[in-house]
Write a protein that holds these residues in place. Structure first.
Motif, PDB file in Angstrom:
ATOM      1  N   LYS A  93       0.747   0.320   4.871  1.00 53.91           N
ATOM      2  CA  LYS A  93       1.095  -0.664   3.839  1.00 53.91           C
ATOM      3  C   LYS A  93       2.614  -0.750   3.671  1.00 53.91           C
ATOM      4  CE  LYS A  93       0.253  -1.597  -1.074  1.00 53.91           C
ATOM      5  NZ  LYS A  93      -0.437  -1.124  -2.295  1.00 53.91           N
ATOM      6  N   LEU A 123      -6.737  -4.663   0.054  1.00 53.59           N
ATOM      7  CA  LEU A 123      -5.337  -5.072   0.191  1.00 53.59           C
ATOM      8  C   LEU A 123      -5.122  -6.544  -0.167  1.00 53.59           C
ATOM      9  CD1 LEU A 123      -4.490  -3.183   3.521  1.00 53.59           C
ATOM     10  CD2 LEU A 123      -3.829  -2.541   1.194  1.00 53.59           C
ATOM     11  N   LEU A 126      -1.820  -7.947  -1.597  1.00 52.54           N
ATOM     12  CA  LEU A 126      -0.611  -8.068  -0.763  1.00 52.54           C
ATOM     13  C   LEU A 126      -0.374  -9.498  -0.299  1.00 52.54           C
ATOM     14  CD1 LEU A 126      -0.696  -5.003   1.684  1.00 52.54           C
ATOM     15  CD2 LEU A 126       0.336  -5.163  -0.571  1.00 52.54           C
TER      16      LEU A 126
END
Length: 200
Positions: A93, A123, A126
């Motif tokens: 990440k 995720l 993001l």
């Protein structure tokens, strides 16, 4: 306006093909699989952490990660698989976010995050929007059998470790149906590219 697009799918649905077409169209793609290899290269903190938790046996004579040995360990032990993910995922990440920052600073307005397990790894935060590449389950099984040279049972086992593709589709902003010919898929991707260009 800067925008991050998440690209995902399921095993053998054709996400890598779509990712390649997006690259060829000039979009910057940050690949989670490449990031996962980079963060455990020889000399990295990631590899040292793996060595501390899993022992010297998961290293080659040259001091690099022996993926085969580590893969066997985590395949047979769910706790060790979780431990490996706890070591690697935050580093992947961080690597991807650093890459994105550099690309935005270099003038890119759209960055594609190619993340096979985007939903499974939670995720979504993001990215601004998500593209899911899908096929029917039957097509997925056939393609995986052909790709990996495995029987249907083994293919189903691999597919069932991931979130069902139907659920991913429901949560997506864009869906690319890769169940037919490559030409049909390419037309959908070209349409998507046009939409992305309209964002810029």
């Amino acid at each position: 306006m800067k925008r991050t697009i998440g690209l995902t799918g399921s095993i053998a649905t054709g996400k890598s093909t779509v990712s390649q077409w997006l690259k060829e169209a000039g979009f910057a793609v940050v690949d989670a699989d490449i990031a996962a290899r980079k963060v455990v290269e020889k000399g990295t903190a990631g590899l040292e952490e793996i060595r501390q938790h899993f022992g010297e046996t998961v290293l080659t004579k040259e001091g690099e990660l022996n993926r085969g040995k580590l893969g066997k360990i985590i395949f047979e032990d769910a706790e060790k698989r979780t431990l490996l993910n706890q070591i690697v995922h935050p580093k992947v990440k961080a690597y991807m976010l650093k890459e994105r920052e550099a690309l935005f600073e270099a003038g890119e307005t759209i960055v594609i995050f190619d993340i096979p397990l985007l939903y499974e790894s939670h995720l979504e935060a993001l990215v601004d929007q998500i593209v899911v590449v899908r096929t029917s389950r039957e097509t997925e099984i056939k393609r995986l059998m052909a790709r990996d040279g495995i029987q249907a049972e083994a293919a189903i086992q691999k597919i069932d470790t991931q979130m069902p593709i139907e659920e991913k589709e429901q949560r997506a902003d864009f869906v690319i149906d890769n169940d037919g010919s490559l030409e049909k898929t390419k037309k959908q991707v070209d349409h998507l590219i046009q939409q992305f260009k309209n964002f810029q």
